[in-house]
Motif scaffolding. Sequence first.
Motif: not given
Length: 173
Positions: A84-105
């Motif tokens: 669960l911690d690993r999944v939460k960390l991965e979700a946080a990384r994805i959200e950070l990349e999205r906030a930085r503009g490095n990910l798109v829908d």
Amino acid sequence: MTALFHNLDATHPPPPEVTKSAFAEELGLSKARVSQLVEQGLPLTADGKRVKRLDALAWYRENIAPHRRKALSDKPNADPRRELDRVKLEAARIELERARGNLVDRAEAEKAVFERARLERDAHLAWVSRVTPRLAVELGVDAAALFSALDREMRAHLVDLAETPLDALTDDD
């Protein structure tokens, strides 16, 4: 390996004896796995209720092959909290990349590519209508016949492009 006791300093060393649950958590194992290890010889206190921590760690290193230890710790869902911690960390990384503009829908990207391709197709077809009169005068040919030939060839070209895989269009030789 001493995650359970990470807040302790040299003045407060880990206890010499811990519960089976605490030992399981320290190694990232399930309580059931620690029970299996006890059956295989993992050292316990005389009453059999607690683990002799240092002796058990030494026994574990000696008796469980290094590749097996890694497999145990890498096994998905070996420790649900860790997973669960690993999944939460991965979700946080994805959200950070999205906030930085490095990910798109993905759906938005596919829609944008589709719209761009449609606009380019329409522009190519409109080009035929735009250049036909000028070319007909320049070449001294019938405009309707020239339009028909150019339109047919442009549509065939667009069909060919649509059927060609993207990697065949790149020039990475």
